[in-house]
Design a protein around this motif. Structure first.
Motif, PDB file in Angstrom:
ATOM      1  N   ASN B  31       0.736  -1.447  -0.101  1.00  0.00           N
ATOM      2  CA  ASN B  31       0.063  -0.049   0.147  1.00  0.00           C
ATOM      3  C   ASN B  31       1.021   1.241  -0.058  1.00  0.00           C
ATOM      4  O   ASN B  31       0.597   2.110  -0.475  1.00  0.00           O
ATOM      5  CB  ASN B  31      -0.942  -0.038   1.115  1.00  0.00           C
ATOM      6  N   VAL B  34       1.824   1.809  -3.412  1.00  0.00           N
ATOM      7  CA  VAL B  34       0.560   2.176  -4.288  1.00  0.00           C
ATOM      8  C   VAL B  34       0.632   3.881  -4.028  1.00  0.00           C
ATOM      9  O   VAL B  34       0.611   4.673  -5.120  1.00  0.00           O
ATOM     10  CB  VAL B  34      -0.463   1.741  -3.977  1.00  0.00           C
ATOM     11  N   LEU B  35       0.730   4.305  -2.785  1.00  0.00           N
ATOM     12  CA  LEU B  35       0.910   5.691  -2.529  1.00  0.00           C
ATOM     13  C   LEU B  35       2.123   6.513  -2.997  1.00  0.00           C
ATOM     14  O   LEU B  35       1.907   7.623  -3.796  1.00  0.00           O
ATOM     15  CB  LEU B  35       0.963   5.867  -1.013  1.00  0.00           C
ATOM     16  N   LYS B  39      -0.477   5.921  -7.561  1.00  0.00           N
ATOM     17  CA  LYS B  39      -1.570   5.140  -7.951  1.00  0.00           C
ATOM     18  C   LYS B  39      -2.747   5.321  -6.996  1.00  0.00           C
ATOM     19  O   LYS B  39      -3.949   4.943  -7.364  1.00  0.00           O
ATOM     20  CB  LYS B  39      -1.209   3.536  -8.129  1.00  0.00           C
ATOM     21  N   ALA B  40      -2.705   5.769  -5.815  1.00  0.00           N
ATOM     22  CA  ALA B  40      -3.545   6.000  -4.755  1.00  0.00           C
ATOM     23  C   ALA B  40      -4.628   6.777  -5.322  1.00  0.00           C
ATOM     24  O   ALA B  40      -4.437   7.805  -5.906  1.00  0.00           O
ATOM     25  CB  ALA B  40      -2.831   6.259  -3.582  1.00  0.00           C
ATOM     26  N   ILE B  43      -6.103   9.304   0.308  1.00  0.00           N
ATOM     27  CA  ILE B  43      -5.368   9.019   1.560  1.00  0.00           C
ATOM     28  C   ILE B  43      -6.201   9.443   2.776  1.00  0.00           C
ATOM     29  O   ILE B  43      -6.791  10.429   2.836  1.00  0.00           O
ATOM     30  CB  ILE B  43      -4.077   9.734   1.623  1.00  0.00           C
TER      31      ILE B  43
END
Lengths: 179, 73
Positions: B31, B34-35, B39-40, B43
């Motif tokens: 994760n 991803v951040l 791609k996130a 948040i």
């Protein structure tokens, strides 16, 4: 999730069997139908038409009848095939994916188009099977009954479900990419 | 997206590894990746708070807005 997977496997095979049986029955019905309503195999279209004035069918009539009923049977089979694909996805634990909603959407459209095609197929089938009848006993039928309307309603509901599933998929995508 | 994630820069500044940050914040390294890669889609405030608290920085040190830019990292 395990329960969904187990039931999905069961439904997948049930639809798979149906997928094989329906076209097989239709072909057998046309090939083996002897023109009598006491016979074991009666083509689906003739069962529903309640047509009791039939001359014995020639091989050509049987072939034409099968060809005339084929579009509806193919669309029904395609719809069932989408259900097989859908429950395969469920059995793999894929619940909210783009593929799932596409399966629902394709099945619904096939069902919807199938119900429209049905009326034309019925007309063609009745025309073919009565073409060797005596003059005055030949029929041209165009039918659209409550069963067709019921199926159209079901198709619309499934189509709506496909949109809901697609929204669910988008929400899941977003939830997965929220850190 | 026009929002840039400058987490890599802050990690270098604070000499902290991604693994350490993931453990401290309580998210998986996947994760965090991803951040970091942008791609996130969102948040959580709790995640942002934990990151800022551990790296002793402000949200603006991590998130940057670039107008009229469509950047995919």
């Amino acid at each position: 999730m395990e329960k969904i997977k187990k039931i999905s496997i069961l439904l997948k095979y049930a639809f798979l069997v149906t997928l094989i049986i329906i076209p097989l029955f239709e072909v057998c019905a046309w090939v083996l139908f002897n023109g009598s309503y006491d016979s074991f195999f009666i083509p689906e279209f003739l069962v529903k038409s309640e047509l009791y004035i039939l001359s014995p069918l020639s091989d050509m009539q049987k072939a034409l009848g099968l060809a005339a009923s084929a579009p509806y049977i193919l669309l029904s089979s395609y719809s069932i095939w989408q259900m097989v694909k859908l429950f395969t996805l469920y059995s793999h634990g894929k619940i909210f994916t783009a593929e799932n909603s596409a399966c629902y959407r394709r099945a619904a459209w096939a069902l919807l188009i199938g119900e429209i095609v049905y009326s034309f197929s019925l007309t063609a089938v009745i025309l073919v099977v009565t073409m060797n009848n005596k003059v005055g006993e030949r029929l041209l039928v165009f039918g659209f009954d409550d069963a067709n309307i019921g199926n159209i309603v079901i198709a619309c509901v499934v189509l709506a479900i496909s949109w809901v599933m697609d929204e669910g998929r988008k929400l899941q995508d977003e939830a997965e990419l929220t850190i | 997206m026009a929002i840039l994630i400058n987490l890599d820069v802050m990690l270098v500044k604070r000499k902290v590894s991604s693994k350490e940050l993931a453990e401290a914040v309580g998210i998986t390294p996947q994760n965090l990746s991803v951040l970091k890669t942008g791609k996130a889609k969102a948040i959580r405030f709790s995640t942002l708070e934990a990151i800022c608290s551990f790296l002793e920085c402000q949200p603006g040190d991590i998130l940057e807005f670039h107008e009229d830019e469509d950047i995919t990292l």
